[in-house]
Write an enzyme that holds these catalytic residues in place. Structure first.
Site, PDB file in Angstrom:
ATOM      1  N   TYR A  11     -21.495   0.116 -18.832  1.00  0.00           N
ATOM      2  CA  TYR A  11     -22.163  -1.310 -19.543  1.00  0.00           C
ATOM      3  C   TYR A  11     -21.293  -2.067 -20.522  1.00  0.00           C
ATOM      4  CZ  TYR A  11     -25.384  -3.898 -23.287  1.00  0.00           C
ATOM      5  OH  TYR A  11     -25.743  -5.012 -23.360  1.00  0.00           O
ATOM      6  N   ILE A  12     -20.664  -1.534 -21.572  1.00  0.00           N
ATOM      7  CA  ILE A  12     -19.353  -2.377 -22.494  1.00  0.00           C
ATOM      8  C   ILE A  12     -18.329  -2.786 -21.647  1.00  0.00           C
ATOM      9  CG2 ILE A  12     -18.677  -2.555 -24.920  1.00  0.00           C
ATOM     10  CD1 ILE A  12     -21.180  -0.981 -26.156  1.00  0.00           C
ATOM     11  N   ASN A  32     -14.895   8.261 -14.067  1.00  0.00           N
ATOM     12  CA  ASN A  32     -15.330   9.086 -12.684  1.00  0.00           C
ATOM     13  C   ASN A  32     -16.895   8.974 -12.544  1.00  0.00           C
ATOM     14  OD1 ASN A  32     -17.263   9.609 -14.934  1.00  0.00           O
ATOM     15  ND2 ASN A  32     -16.350  11.798 -15.801  1.00  0.00           N
ATOM     16  N   ALA A  73     -14.687   5.389 -21.729  1.00  0.00           N
ATOM     17  CA  ALA A  73     -14.863   6.324 -21.315  1.00  0.00           C
ATOM     18  C   ALA A  73     -15.382   7.755 -22.350  1.00  0.00           C
ATOM     19  CB  ALA A  73     -13.163   7.370 -20.523  1.00  0.00           C
ATOM     20  N   TYR A 140     -22.616  13.392 -30.992  1.00  0.00           N
ATOM     21  CA  TYR A 140     -21.988  12.316 -30.455  1.00  0.00           C
ATOM     22  C   TYR A 140     -20.443  11.634 -31.991  1.00  0.00           C
ATOM     23  CZ  TYR A 140     -21.239   7.155 -29.201  1.00  0.00           C
ATOM     24  OH  TYR A 140     -20.952   6.174 -29.125  1.00  0.00           O
ATOM     25  N   HIS A 188     -32.064   3.264 -24.703  1.00  0.00           N
ATOM     26  CA  HIS A 188     -31.764   1.907 -25.744  1.00  0.00           C
ATOM     27  C   HIS A 188     -32.862   0.999 -25.947  1.00  0.00           C
ATOM     28  CE1 HIS A 188     -27.823   3.293 -25.058  1.00  0.00           C
ATOM     29  NE2 HIS A 188     -27.510   3.309 -26.992  1.00  0.00           N
ATOM     30  N   ARG A 220     -32.202  -2.439 -37.527  1.00  0.00           N
ATOM     31  CA  ARG A 220     -30.520  -2.431 -36.834  1.00  0.00           C
ATOM     32  C   ARG A 220     -29.800  -3.611 -36.410  1.00  0.00           C
ATOM     33  NH1 ARG A 220     -31.391   1.936 -37.688  1.00  0.00           N
ATOM     34  NH2 ARG A 220     -31.343   4.016 -36.474  1.00  0.00           N
TER      35      ARG A 220
HETATM   36  N1  UFG Z   1     -36.145   2.846 -31.035  1.00  0.00           N
HETATM   37  C1  UFG Z   1     -37.821   2.853 -30.769  1.00  0.00           C
HETATM   38  N2  UFG Z   1     -38.446   2.973 -29.719  1.00  0.00           N
HETATM   39  C2  UFG Z   1     -37.682   3.488 -27.846  1.00  0.00           C
HETATM   40  C3  UFG Z   1     -36.395   3.156 -28.370  1.00  0.00           C
HETATM   41  C4  UFG Z   1     -35.961   2.952 -29.820  1.00  0.00           C
HETATM   42  O1  UFG Z   1     -38.516   2.719 -31.997  1.00  0.00           O
HETATM   43  O2  UFG Z   1     -37.924   3.321 -27.316  1.00  0.00           O
HETATM   44  C5  UFG Z   1     -36.008   2.227 -32.140  1.00  0.00           C
HETATM   45  C6  UFG Z   1     -34.595   3.506 -32.363  1.00  0.00           C
HETATM   46  O3  UFG Z   1     -35.459   4.112 -33.094  1.00  0.00           O
HETATM   47  C7  UFG Z   1     -33.885   2.622 -33.430  1.00  0.00           C
HETATM   48  C8  UFG Z   1     -33.347   1.611 -32.812  1.00  0.00           C
HETATM   49  O4  UFG Z   1     -34.740   1.747 -32.234  1.00  0.00           O
HETATM   50  O5  UFG Z   1     -34.540   2.460 -34.658  1.00  0.00           O
HETATM   51  C9  UFG Z   1     -32.879   1.195 -31.762  1.00  0.00           C
HETATM   52  O6  UFG Z   1     -33.060   1.667 -30.801  1.00  0.00           O
HETATM   53  P1  UFG Z   1     -31.533   2.657 -29.944  1.00  0.00           P
HETATM   54  O7  UFG Z   1     -31.834   3.961 -28.967  1.00  0.00           O
HETATM   55  O8  UFG Z   1     -31.441   1.377 -28.827  1.00  0.00           O
HETATM   56  O9  UFG Z   1     -30.840   2.624 -30.662  1.00  0.00           O
HETATM   57  P2  UFG Z   1     -29.376   3.181 -31.953  1.00  0.00           P
HETATM   58  O10 UFG Z   1     -29.535   2.261 -32.953  1.00  0.00           O
HETATM   59  O11 UFG Z   1     -30.089   4.683 -32.150  1.00  0.00           O
HETATM   60  O12 UFG Z   1     -28.161   3.809 -31.296  1.00  0.00           O
HETATM   61  C10 UFG Z   1     -26.805   3.116 -30.749  1.00  0.00           C
HETATM   62  C11 UFG Z   1     -26.329   3.360 -29.972  1.00  0.00           C
HETATM   63  C12 UFG Z   1     -25.876   4.487 -30.112  1.00  0.00           C
HETATM   64  C13 UFG Z   1     -25.322   4.867 -31.693  1.00  0.00           C
HETATM   65  C14 UFG Z   1     -26.417   4.142 -32.752  1.00  0.00           C
HETATM   66  C15 UFG Z   1     -25.463   4.463 -33.354  1.00  0.00           C
HETATM   67  O13 UFG Z   1     -26.969   2.779 -28.951  1.00  0.00           O
HETATM   68  O14 UFG Z   1     -24.764   4.472 -29.232  1.00  0.00           O
HETATM   69  O15 UFG Z   1     -26.346   3.042 -32.396  1.00  0.00           O
HETATM   70  O16 UFG Z   1     -25.557   4.404 -35.088  1.00  0.00           O
HETATM   71  F1  UFG Z   1     -24.403   6.480 -31.379  1.00  0.00           F
END
Ligand code: UFG
Length: 328
Positions: A11-12, A32, A73, A140, A188, A220
Site C-alpha cells: 500500500y504505502i 515477494n 518490506a 509487530y 483497517h 487516531r
Molecule cells: N476500528 C474499529 N472498527 C474496525 C476497525 C478499526 O472501531 O472495524 C478502530 C480501531 O479500534 C482503532 C481505529 O479504528 O481505534 C483505527 O484502526 P486501524 O486498524 O485502522 O488502525 P490502527 O490505529 O489500529 O493501526 C495503525 C496501523 C498499524 C500500526 C498502528 C500504530 O494500521 O500498522 O496504527 O498504532 F501499527
C-alpha cells in the site's frame, strides 16, 4: 543510479514508487508478493523474491546500480503478530538484517525506513514527539523498533545513514485512481467502513465506546498516503544532502474518533452506513496523535491534503472503482 524500494508492491510502498517515478527517479522494486500486488507497481523494474534469500538479493544489487534503499518490506498486522510472533521476527527483523548486510557488501550508504507509531505503544503524552518513550504493546511494533535499532547501529559501524519514519494512520488513495489500499484480510478502519456502501458488509463495527474520549471511541491521526509518500522523497533528499541518521514522526497533528470517521464517510458517500458497537479490541491506545514538527522543520515536509473529507473521498474513489481491490 536507482532507488531500491523493498515492499514496493504494498500500500504505502506502491504510492512511494509512484511518487519516485514522478520525481524522475530510476526505481527498482523488490517484493515477494505475499501481501503486495504486482498491479500496484506503476513502473520501474520489479523483482519478485524475498529479502531473506541471499542469492536473490545479491543478484538484485549486482544487476542494478543502487544508490539508496527505501525499505517497506515487512509483515504489518498487529493481531497476526500476536499469534505468530516468530514469523514477524523472521520476516521483519531477519529480513532487514539480510538487507543491511547486502547494502554493506554493495557499498550502499543510505536507507529510508518505514517505521510506525506502534513503536510508542500506549503514549506518555499527546501529541507524541519523537523523544517519547518507546514501549510497544504488540510484537509487530516490537519488530519495527528492533529494525530501527539495527539500522541505527549500521551507521557508526559501516557508515550507512538512515531515516526512520514513524507513521501514524496512513489512509486514502492516489489521485490517479490506479492504486489504493487492498489488504487481505482487511483490518483497517476506512476500507472496512467503505465496504458498507459498497454492499459488501451490512454494518461497520466500532471497537469500544468506553474510552476516555469525547464520544467514547478511539482517536487516531489519519494522513493521506501521498503525503506520506512525499515524506520518503524528502527523507531521501535529506540523506543525499548529508543529513545525519534520525527518526521522524509523520502524522497530521489532528485526531478523529472512530465515530467521526464513520460520519465523514456518510457525508462523502451519501450512504447511511449503520454501525454496531462491540467491546474494545485488545491493545488499542485511546488516543494517538503525532507531533510532526520535526519532520516539517528538518525535512521541509508539509501536509497538502489536510481535510478529512479529501482523504475519505480519495479512498472512496479507489474502492468504488475497484470493489474487489486489485482482484478486478
Ligand atoms: N476500528 C474499529 N472498527 C474496525 C476497525 C478499526 O472501531 O472495524 C478502530 C480501531 O479500534 C482503532 C481505529 O479504528 O481505534 C483505527 O484502526 P486501524 O486498524 O485502522 O488502525 P490502527 O490505529 O489500529 O493501526 C495503525 C496501523 C498499524 C500500526 C498502528 C500504530 O494500521 O500498522 O496504527 O498504532 F501499527
Amino acid at each position: 543510479m536507482a532507488v531500491l524500494v523493498t515492499g514496493g508492491a504494498g500500500y504505502i510502498g506502491s504510492h512511494t514508487v509512484a511518487e519516485l517515478l514522478e520525481a524522475g527517479e530510476e526505481v527498482v522494486v523488490v517484493d515477494n508478493l505475499t501481501t503486495g500486488h504486482r498491479e500496484a507497481v506503476l513502473g520501474g523494474k520489479l523483482y519478485v523474491g524475498d529479502l531473506r534469500d541471499q542469492e536473490f538479493l545479491s543478484r538484485v544489487f549486482d544487476e542494478n546500480e543502487i544508490e539508496s534503499v527505501v525499505h517497506f518490506a515487512a509483515s504489518s498486522l498487529v493481531g497476526e503478530s500476536m499469534q505468530h510472533p516468530g514469523n514477524y521476527y523472521s520476516n521483519n527483523v531477519y529480513g532487514t538484517l539480510c538487507l543491511l548486510e547486502q547494502m554493506n557488501r554493495s557499498g550502499v550508504k543510505r536507507i529510508v525506513f518505514s517505521s510506525t507509531a506502534a513503536t510508542y505503544g500506549e503514549p506518555e503524552q499527546v501529541p507524541v514527539p519523537e523523544t517519547s518513550r518507546t514501549a510497544p504493546t504488540n510484537a509487530y511494533g516490537d519488530t519495527k523498533l528492533a529494525m530501527e535499532a539495527m539500522i541505527r547501529w549500521f551507521d557508526p559501524a559501516h557508515g550507512i545513514k538512515s531515516v526512520s519514519l514513524r507513521y501514524f494512520n496512513a489512509a486514502g488513495a492516489h489521485e490517479n485512481g490506479r492504486i489504493g489500499e487492498d489488504h487481505r484480510p482487511e483490518t483497517h478502519l476506512i476500507p472496512l467502513i467503505l465496504q458498507v456502501p459498497l454492499g459488501q458488509r451490512e454494518q461497520v463495527t466500532i471497537y469500544g465506546d468506553d474510552y476516555p474520549t469525547e464520544d467514547g471511541t478511539c482517536i487516531r491521526d489519519y494522513l493521506h498516503v501521498s503525503d506520506l509518500a512525499d515524506a520518503h522523497i524528502r527523507a531521501l533528499r535529506y540523506l543525499r544532502e548529508g543529513g545525519s541518521s534520525d527518526v521522524f514522526n509523520l502524522g497530521s497533528g489532528q485526531g478523529f474518533s472512530v465515530k467521526q470517521m464513520i460520519e465523514a464517510a456518510r457525508r462523502v458517500t451519501g450512504h447511511p452506513i449503520p454501525d454496531v458497537t462491540i467491546p474494545r479490541r485488545a491493545g488499542d491506545p485511546a488516543v494517538l496523535i503525532a507531533s510532526s514538527d520535526k519532520a516539517q522543520r528538518v525535512l521541509g515536509w508539509k501536509l497538502t491534503r489536510d481535510r478529512l473529507e479529501t482523504i475519505v473521498e480519495s479512498a472512496w474513489n479507489w474502492h468504488r472503482s475497484h470493489p474487489n481491490g486489485y482482484g478486478d
